[in-house]
Design a protein around this motif. Sequence first.
Motif, PDB file in Angstrom:
ATOM      1  N   SER A  25      20.530  41.181  48.765  1.00 21.19           N
ATOM      2  CA  SER A  25      20.954  39.811  49.064  1.00 21.19           C
ATOM      3  C   SER A  25      22.374  39.579  48.573  1.00 21.19           C
ATOM      4  N   TYR A  26      22.686  40.143  47.390  1.00 18.68           N
ATOM      5  CA  TYR A  26      24.041  40.018  46.854  1.00 18.68           C
ATOM      6  C   TYR A  26      25.045  40.717  47.755  1.00 18.68           C
ATOM      7  N   ALA A  59      23.859  42.548  39.873  1.00 16.98           N
ATOM      8  CA  ALA A  59      23.209  43.136  41.045  1.00 16.98           C
ATOM      9  C   ALA A  59      22.920  44.618  40.822  1.00 16.98           C
ATOM     10  N   VAL A  60      23.855  45.334  40.188  1.00  7.58           N
ATOM     11  CA  VAL A  60      23.661  46.765  39.937  1.00  7.58           C
ATOM     12  C   VAL A  60      22.510  46.992  38.962  1.00  7.58           C
ATOM     13  N   GLU A  61      22.424  46.136  37.925  1.00  8.12           N
ATOM     14  CA  GLU A  61      21.373  46.298  36.929  1.00  8.12           C
ATOM     15  C   GLU A  61      19.986  46.067  37.525  1.00  8.12           C
ATOM     16  N   ARG A  62      19.909  45.284  38.600  1.00  6.71           N
ATOM     17  CA  ARG A  62      18.602  44.944  39.160  1.00  6.71           C
ATOM     18  C   ARG A  62      18.216  45.799  40.357  1.00  6.71           C
ATOM     19  N   ILE A  63      19.048  46.754  40.715  1.00  5.51           N
ATOM     20  CA  ILE A  63      18.780  47.493  41.950  1.00  5.51           C
ATOM     21  C   ILE A  63      17.481  48.277  41.871  1.00  5.51           C
ATOM     22  N   LYS A  64      17.076  48.706  40.660  1.00  2.40           N
ATOM     23  CA  LYS A  64      15.860  49.499  40.546  1.00  2.40           C
ATOM     24  C   LYS A  64      14.612  48.635  40.591  1.00  2.40           C
ATOM     25  N   PHE A  65      14.586  47.549  39.788  1.00  2.00           N
ATOM     26  CA  PHE A  65      13.355  46.778  39.691  1.00  2.00           C
ATOM     27  C   PHE A  65      13.330  45.562  40.612  1.00  2.00           C
ATOM     28  N   ALA A  75      22.047  32.321  26.055  1.00  2.00           N
ATOM     29  CA  ALA A  75      21.836  32.994  27.344  1.00  2.00           C
ATOM     30  C   ALA A  75      23.170  33.165  28.056  1.00  2.00           C
ATOM     31  N   ASP A  76      23.541  34.422  28.311  1.00  2.00           N
ATOM     32  CA  ASP A  76      24.765  34.680  29.069  1.00  2.00           C
ATOM     33  C   ASP A  76      24.576  34.271  30.520  1.00  2.00           C
ATOM     34  N   ASN A  77      25.669  34.383  31.277  1.00  2.00           N
ATOM     35  CA  ASN A  77      25.607  33.994  32.688  1.00  2.00           C
ATOM     36  C   ASN A  77      24.670  34.870  33.508  1.00  2.00           C
ATOM     37  N   ASP A  78      24.396  36.090  33.033  1.00  2.00           N
ATOM     38  CA  ASP A  78      23.525  36.975  33.791  1.00  2.00           C
ATOM     39  C   ASP A  78      22.065  36.883  33.357  1.00  2.00           C
ATOM     40  N   TYR A  79      21.728  35.906  32.534  1.00  2.00           N
ATOM     41  CA  TYR A  79      20.341  35.710  32.119  1.00  2.00           C
ATOM     42  C   TYR A  79      19.574  34.934  33.191  1.00  2.00           C
ATOM     43  N   ASP A  80      18.309  35.293  33.335  1.00  2.00           N
ATOM     44  CA  ASP A  80      17.402  34.539  34.192  1.00  2.00           C
ATOM     45  C   ASP A  80      16.671  33.511  33.341  1.00  2.00           C
ATOM     46  N   LEU A  81      16.514  32.316  33.898  1.00  2.00           N
ATOM     47  CA  LEU A  81      15.902  31.208  33.164  1.00  2.00           C
ATOM     48  C   LEU A  81      14.556  30.869  33.784  1.00  2.00           C
ATOM     49  N   PHE A  82      13.530  30.774  32.948  1.00  2.00           N
ATOM     50  CA  PHE A  82      12.215  30.298  33.360  1.00  2.00           C
ATOM     51  C   PHE A  82      11.812  29.182  32.401  1.00  2.00           C
ATOM     52  N   HIS A 100      36.462  37.796  36.668  1.00  2.00           N
ATOM     53  CA  HIS A 100      35.402  37.962  35.669  1.00  2.00           C
ATOM     54  C   HIS A 100      34.061  37.511  36.221  1.00  2.00           C
ATOM     55  N   HIS A 101      34.062  36.413  36.962  1.00  2.00           N
ATOM     56  CA  HIS A 101      32.818  35.909  37.558  1.00  2.00           C
ATOM     57  C   HIS A 101      32.266  36.898  38.589  1.00  2.00           C
ATOM     58  N   LEU A 102      33.140  37.459  39.409  1.00  2.00           N
ATOM     59  CA  LEU A 102      32.704  38.432  40.406  1.00  2.00           C
ATOM     60  C   LEU A 102      32.181  39.705  39.742  1.00  2.00           C
ATOM     61  N   GLU A 103      32.846  40.134  38.663  1.00  2.00           N
ATOM     62  CA  GLU A 103      32.387  41.322  37.950  1.00  2.00           C
ATOM     63  C   GLU A 103      30.993  41.106  37.371  1.00  2.00           C
ATOM     64  N   GLN A 104      30.752  39.918  36.829  1.00  2.00           N
ATOM     65  CA  GLN A 104      29.435  39.623  36.261  1.00  2.00           C
ATOM     66  C   GLN A 104      28.361  39.646  37.344  1.00  2.00           C
ATOM     67  N   GLY A 105      28.671  39.050  38.500  1.00  2.00           N
ATOM     68  CA  GLY A 105      27.706  39.061  39.598  1.00  2.00           C
ATOM     69  C   GLY A 105      27.420  40.465  40.099  1.00  2.00           C
ATOM     70  N   GLU A 106      28.473  41.281  40.185  1.00  2.00           N
ATOM     71  CA  GLU A 106      28.294  42.653  40.643  1.00  2.00           C
ATOM     72  C   GLU A 106      27.484  43.464  39.644  1.00  2.00           C
ATOM     73  N   GLN A 107      27.790  43.295  38.345  1.00  2.00           N
ATOM     74  CA  GLN A 107      27.041  44.022  37.318  1.00  2.00           C
ATOM     75  C   GLN A 107      25.579  43.616  37.318  1.00  2.00           C
TER      76      GLN A 107
END
Length: 506
Positions: free
Chosen positions: A360-361, A347-353, A118-125, A338-345
């Motif tokens: 919030s980001y 947020a952009v990927e989730r803007i639709k759903f 799981a990369d840093n941008d993965y959601d964990l359940f 790199h950490h900021l870029e991952q957070g920004e990416q």
Amino acid sequence: MASHVEEKRQSGRLFPFIAITETWLKSYYSDAQLPIPGYSVTRCDRSKRNGGGVLLYSLSSLPVSVTESYDDGICQGLCNIYPSAKLLVAVIYRPPDASLSSFSKLLDQVGHAIETHADNDYDLFITGDFNLPHIDWETLEVRSGGTSESNLSAQRLLNFMSTYLLSQMVNVPTRGNNILDMVLCNNNRLVLDVMTEPTDLSDHDMVNVLLSFDPGVLEDAQASYLDASNFRSLDFNRADFSELNKVFSGIDGKELRDSGTFEEFPAKFIKKLQTVCLKNVPKKRPPSGKPKLYNSLRRRKSKLKIHLSAATCAGDAVRIKHLEDEIGLVSYKEAIIHHLEQGEQRAVERIKFNPKYFFSYAKSFSKVKHTISTLLNDNEELVTDRKELANILQKQFSSVYSDLNCPDTSAPTFTVPPILNDETEPVLTPDLIEEAISEIRLDSAPGPDGIPAILLKRCAANLSIPVHLLWSESMSSGIVPTSTSWVTFLRFSRRAVDVRRATTGR
């Protein structure tokens, strides 16, 4: 289970995942004996004794790239990786008599799956039956009353949650007065609600988690400049406006007007503009490569390594230490970027759903205004008491307002500007419209029709003619087009009238 899912589906509800603990399944039961239409099955059975076992149904539209399972005859667990939805979903069963060693190994296995797949941008359940009733979820502390193994396991779970930034989402009892079944998540914005309901299948309540998105129908976020059907896909900074003006000059506005009703004319004209621009204006190029700051750090790091190599050959210990510190600082800055870029990416990927996550980001970068801490009073002394601060502000605010009842108050005197008689129709010419367009800022946002300001300004001489045609016919017929494109035209026309008033006094 299949009938229950079908009943919920008919009522408009859909479960992307269904996690079950204590399945009591053995290897001689095949997956074909556990079907739910539209779902795939992943399971981990207890092999050494009866009971236990975990199972996870997931939508068939969610492909599983990796599955890891754990069974030591006591605890069971499985982890699935869903790359299309960037999700890791794990199901855990810990029996009440499980030892700390067994539970720790299970958590280590889950942690290994998180860190490996799981990369840093993965959601964990992570969900399941943990049988740890002595955790106070308000204070995140272990209450007394349990066995030493249970208390140590509870503390081990809290440490695990702290390591992977997980929150426990279930806040109502799931068996008796205890919270035994849990849902751990690293992004609580994805969980809208958690409900429990009794079921005949178990003495534990069934936990229903309402997500803020549907993992089965995710769409890739697309930048607006990639939409080839609008003006934003075009790079007007590289456009040849002399060529555009030649094409626009060949468009007969009156012929375009006569081709349909007056109401349809604005939309037709906008469509004509789009067609011409799409043929003659270069497309925007998607950004590529690293940001300038990242490239700058990379070049600096390369130069420092060259200097470090030279200092090493020379045996200059002081120089070596200084260069190593500089390289370490640059590497630290690169890690932050790199950490900021991952957070920004993310947020952009989730803007639709999941727009809540995006906003919030974005809000996390807004500046927060601090309260007033000190002021000077009339004696030039610093004041920090809240009551005194309020009195000083009240006095200041009161001093800038006039008393309407004061006898010294008089009406202001100024020269009244000439006012255009409402009964007189304004005489508007293409030149006045062109003058009004010239006053628009080059970086102004487009109106509802999407026409960029740069296109209007660079082609004002040709575009002012259809605007004049619209205005003239609208004034003579009394008909106002309902198209949203009219909003922009009307704004320019009214601006032109204002210009005429200022220059002619009429």
